[in-house]
Motif scaffolding. Structure first.
Motif, PDB file in Angstrom:
ATOM      1  N   TYR A 144       4.245   1.949  -1.665  1.00 52.62           N
ATOM      2  CA  TYR A 144       3.826   3.141  -2.408  1.00 52.62           C
ATOM      3  C   TYR A 144       4.065   4.400  -1.574  1.00 52.62           C
ATOM      4  O   TYR A 144       4.505   5.433  -2.096  1.00 52.62           O
ATOM      5  N   SER A 159       7.744   7.320  -8.453  1.00 50.86           N
ATOM      6  CA  SER A 159       6.648   6.624  -7.772  1.00 50.86           C
ATOM      7  C   SER A 159       5.457   6.419  -8.695  1.00 50.86           C
ATOM      8  O   SER A 159       4.756   5.408  -8.593  1.00 50.86           O
ATOM      9  N   ILE A 163       4.011   2.766  -9.113  1.00 48.19           N
ATOM     10  CA  ILE A 163       2.618   2.464  -8.752  1.00 48.19           C
ATOM     11  C   ILE A 163       1.850   1.968  -9.976  1.00 48.19           C
ATOM     12  O   ILE A 163       1.088   0.990  -9.903  1.00 48.19           O
TER      13      ILE A 163
END
Length: 495
Positions: A144, A159, A163
């Protein structure tokens, strides 16, 4: 018990924690991080030979016997992947020394890589389901941060997707753990295998197995890969190479472990489901690889194709097909790191990932071009390169098990791989040279060493396949016979 099993987990974790303390001493980071990759690889090599001579190695942490304590287990399959992980991580770190940039180095790049390796190694070595979840979270949390390192707009956008998907899949993972524990009363892999065999894989347990298949498919990019092309395209080249070479492979490993050790009693249901997902993955991945004219997207869609192809061996579930899957898994970890590093170098030289804006690099960088060509031939499975033996065994195994349709999709996917990557080779390296060396945006200085190393390893893997055949055969037989694993963990542990 074998105390060596804790070292591939503890050593990179300890070095990573140490480097956080000395954040500003980048030279120390560059010195210790390769050591933290080489040492687990050395341990893995020792374990491979111990397994060959004495069978599966185990360690019961704290002296608590299985299934009550935490078990670490190294069978040949896990030990081989542990060794290849060390090679890939080392080469990617060597590439990062000259490409990642001081800003990213300053913000814990090397400790994060070591924590990611800790999680990957732990996932390969753990002997119970809950700790598999824990180690998944260790490398996911590291990933992450790595995917956002640099803070560009594209990184932050992708991202969020990455995530979110992984948080959802981790929640499903915990639900699956809870259901399986409620049904069997244990989470130790070996004990789960015994309990499921005793109870019979009824409808409820098969349903739970499909829940785990969804979880690990999200992790591996099996059919549920919609997050992968964007997420693997935005980080710097060395991070993308580690993700492509290692993270999807942990998901594949988990599918193999679960469906050869625990949920193997109804292959006509579970393995057929995996086969359908594998075929769809290859078809959709091939469409993406052929359709795009962007270097990053083409490489990431080729990651997706390989996931589906490797799992053909599990679906056929014969010694020959599993032998092929292991060979191809080893090859794919090496070759995906190689092509992603070459891709990053090309983008660094040209300043773009669009094929239409590249041409003629073979005149200024012939070594880079021919190493990419070797990698392409290897991915297609041209003999005697590293991809050939795996493709041969997987295809023969699928046909022998009467999965003609699945073997056919695998061959079709190979043609699509060839087309997509030859397209890259022709557009990037042939044609008129549109950029002189003085006009190039970057340099190959310092980054060629890991590329040459990976190319050499890939060639050695193909030309010297006989040298590792005994180890791969032991791994395949171990996957076919869960009793070996059960005996090593439970009987030797006094249960």
């Amino acid at each position: 018990m074998n105390n060596l099993l804790i070292l591939p987990i503890a050593f990179p974790l300890f070095i990573g924690m140490l480097l956080i303390i000395f954040r500003k001493n980048i030279w120390l980071h560059r010195l210790l991080s390769p050591v933290a990759c080489i040492f687990p690889g050395t341990v893995a090599l020792i374990l491979m030979n111990q397994i060959k001579d004495s069978g599966i190695q185990t360690l019961q942490l704290g002296g608590w016997q299985a299934p009550y304590g935490i078990s670490l287990v190294a069978d040949m399959f896990a030990a081989i992947l542990l060794f290849v992980t060390s090679i890939v991580a080392l080469c990617c770190l060597l590439y990062a020394f000259h490409s990642i940039g001081k800003e990213r180095e300053k913000y814990y790049f090397y400790p994060l890589i070591l924590f990611l390796i800790t999680g990957v190694n732990g996932a390969f070595l753990t002997g119970d389901l809950f700790n598999l979840y824990v180690f998944f979270e260790v490398f996911l949390v590291s990933s992450y941060v790595l995917i956002t390192l640099g803070g560009t707009r594209n990184q932050l956008r992708e991202s969020l997707k990455y995530i979110m998907i992984n948080v959802i899949s981790s929640a499903f993972f915990l639900v699956g753990v809870a259901y399986l524990y409620a049904v069997t009363g244990t989470l130790n892999f070996a004990h789960l295998s015994v309990r499921v065999a005793e109870a019979g894989q009824n409808g409820l347990i098969t349903t739970i197995s499909f829940l785990f298949l969804i979880v690990f498919s999200l992790k591996a990019g099996l059919f549920l890969f919609y997050w992968l092309p964007g997420s693997y395209s935005v980080p710097p080249g060395t991070i993308a190479a580690i993700f492509a070479a290692l993270l999807t492979k942990v998901g594949i490993y988990a599918i193999f472990r679960m469906f050869t050790l625990i949920f193997y009693h109804q292959p006509q249901v579970t393995h057929m489901g995996i086969g359908i997902l594998a075929a769809l993955t290859m078809i959709l991945g091939a469409m993406g690889a052929v359709g795009y004219r962007d270097l990053k997207k083409i490489l990431t869609y080729n990651v997706i194709i390989s996931v589906g192809f490797i799992l053909i061996g599990l679906v056929a579930f014969t010694e020959q097909s599993l032998l092929g899957s292991i060979y191809y898994l080893i090859h794919d970890m090496i070759i995906k790191a190689l092509v992603f590093l070459i891709g990053a170098t090309i983008i660094g030289l040209t300043g773009t990932s669009k094929l239409k804006d590249m041409s003629g690099l073979i005149r200024t960088h012939p070594a880079l071009g021919w190493m990419f060509f070797i990698a392409v031939l290897s991915m297609v499975g041209i003999p005697p390169l590293s991809g050939f033996l795996g493709k041969l065994y997987i295809t023969k195994g699928a046909f022998a098990a009467s999965y003609f349709w699945l073997g056919g999709f695998g061959l079709l996917a190979s043609i699509c791989i060839l087309y997509s990557l030859i397209k890259v080779f022709m557009d990037v390296f042939w044609g008129e040279t549109v950029m002189s060396e003085d006009e190039e945006k970057g340099t190959t200085k310092g980054v060629m060493l890991p590329i040459v190393l990976l190319t050499g390893i890939s060639l050695a893997l193909g030309l010297g396949a006989e040298g590792i055949h005994e180890y791969v055969l032991i791994a395949a037989k171990g996957l076919l016979d869960p009793n070996q694993y059960i005996f090593a963990v439970l009987d030797k542990g006094g249960i």
